[in-house]
Design a protein around this motif. Structure first.
Motif, mmCIF file in Angstrom:
data_model
loop_
_atom_site.group_PDB
_atom_site.id
_atom_site.type_symbol
_atom_site.label_atom_id
_atom_site.label_comp_id
_atom_site.label_asym_id
_atom_site.label_seq_id
_atom_site.Cartn_x
_atom_site.Cartn_y
_atom_site.Cartn_z
ATOM 1 N N THR A 211 21.702 -1.106 64.811
ATOM 2 C CA THR A 211 22.712 -1.959 65.453
ATOM 3 C C THR A 211 24.028 -1.222 65.663
ATOM 4 O O THR A 211 24.581 -1.215 66.774
ATOM 5 C CB THR A 211 22.954 -3.228 64.626
ATOM 6 N N LEU A 212 24.555 -0.609 64.614
ATOM 7 C CA LEU A 212 25.841 0.085 64.748
ATOM 8 C C LEU A 212 25.793 1.239 65.753
ATOM 9 O O LEU A 212 26.694 1.349 66.603
ATOM 10 C CB LEU A 212 26.313 0.569 63.378
ATOM 11 N N PRO A 213 24.781 2.117 65.722
ATOM 12 C CA PRO A 213 24.712 3.137 66.784
ATOM 13 C C PRO A 213 24.558 2.527 68.175
ATOM 14 O O PRO A 213 25.039 3.095 69.162
ATOM 15 C CB PRO A 213 23.468 3.958 66.396
ATOM 16 N N GLY A 214 23.892 1.366 68.252
ATOM 17 C CA GLY A 214 23.690 0.735 69.550
ATOM 18 C C GLY A 214 24.958 0.189 70.176
ATOM 19 O O GLY A 214 25.050 0.068 71.400
ATOM 20 N N ILE A 215 25.938 -0.191 69.352
ATOM 21 C CA ILE A 215 27.194 -0.730 69.887
ATOM 22 C C ILE A 215 28.329 0.287 69.791
ATOM 23 O O ILE A 215 29.487 -0.064 70.025
ATOM 24 C CB ILE A 215 27.586 -2.025 69.153
#
Length: 301
Positions: A211-215
């Motif tokens: 999630t964090l790398p995706g945003i």
């Protein structure tokens, strides 16, 4: 040039739809820049825009004002506190909402969280007066519990002002900003989560590695824009919540420009200070973008 016109003809329907927006930007964003000329003049309303040139006199004057260091201190402290607490807050809220499984509960919390964004600062100021005033709800409750003997002056002490202002900003903007991150999370490939679960990742592992790398690109974009607005420490909230007893802590560049440029009628000086602030913001955006492009391979231009 020929390739450009060919592309315009090919996309003419889109450009036709954009004409009203382009006209709005030209009229309300670019045409008013003509008035920035008065920052280099001793402008007197009713006289010509091209007389009484002052050069950089107004810019130099701001650096020699007795309140200069105090204004810069307040502006930077409030802006940095807003950035430190206001930037991660919507990310955390979006991550928490994304983990909620109940659809109705999730939609309800999301709606309640972004409603404050649409509340006027006039209403927010009245809420704060009701809660934190000397005869407000909080003081009344603390006295009934026997925790204090006399009301605390939350709104008339400068030591409380920064905390109250930053907390109000975070509460007001957090839910609306979280919508951007929720949209970014929704765009992440669901197969990545399935692969992560197969590899044994739990909820925190999925957040950390997927999630964090995706945003990240969205967060970097908003961070660059926030850094560019580091000198925008607020305006309405200071004037509405502040008072003469807290002026040493609430006076920022925008309220200073309003006081000198509008209330005192020193239009040239106020315009010069505002123009200088905008110029610094532009430089900060460019520097932040270059650093982001160099070290994180992500940029806005």
């Amino acid at each position: 040039m020929a390739a450009l016109w060919k592309r315009v003809r090919r996309e003419r329907q889109i450009w036709l739809l954009c004409i009203p927006m382009i006209a709005w930007v030209l009229v309300f964003s670019y045409y008013p820049m003509y008035g920035l000329l008065i920052s280099f003049q001793h402008y007197v309303p009713g006289q010509s825009m091209f007389s009484h040139w002052a050069g950089f006199e107004h810019f130099i004057r701001f650096f020699h004002e007795p309140d200069f260091l105090q204004i810069i201190r307040n502006t930077l402290v409030i802006s940095l506190l807003n950035l430190a607490f206001g930037f991660p807050a919507p990310i955390i809220l979006a991550l928490l909402l994304n983990e909620v499984r109940g659809r109705l509960f999730k939609k309800t919390i999301q709606s309640l969280s972004y409603i404050p964004y649409f509340i006027s600062w006039v209403v927010v100021a009245n809420i704060l007066f009701t809660l934190l005033g000397s005869d407000g709800i909080l003081n009344d409750m603390l006295q009934r519990l026997g925790l204090i003997d006399a009301p605390l002056e939350f709104l008339t002490k400068g030591s409380y002002f920064w905390g109250i202002l930053v907390a109000s900003n975070v509460w007001k903007d957090m839910g609306f900003s979280a919508i951007i991150y929720l949209s970014a999370i929704a765009g992440i490939d669901k197969e990545l989560y399935e692969a992560g679960r197969v590899d044994g990742l739990g909820r925190f592992g999925l957040i950390r590695h997927i999630t964090l790398p995706g945003i990240r690109s969205t967060a970097v974009l908003l961070l660059i824009l926030a850094i560019g607005g580091i000198l925008n420490a607020g305006f309405e909230q200071q004037l509405l919540i502040g008072n003469p007893l807290t002026q040493d802590h609430y006076e920022v560049i925008d309220t200073y420009v309003y006081r000198f440029g509008v209330q005192l009628g020193n239009y040239s000086y106020g315009t010069a200070v505002g123009l200088m602030k905008s110029g610094i913001g532009l430089v900060l955006v460019i520097l932040a973008n270059r650093l982001s492009k160099r070290y994180m391979q992500s940029s806005i231009f």
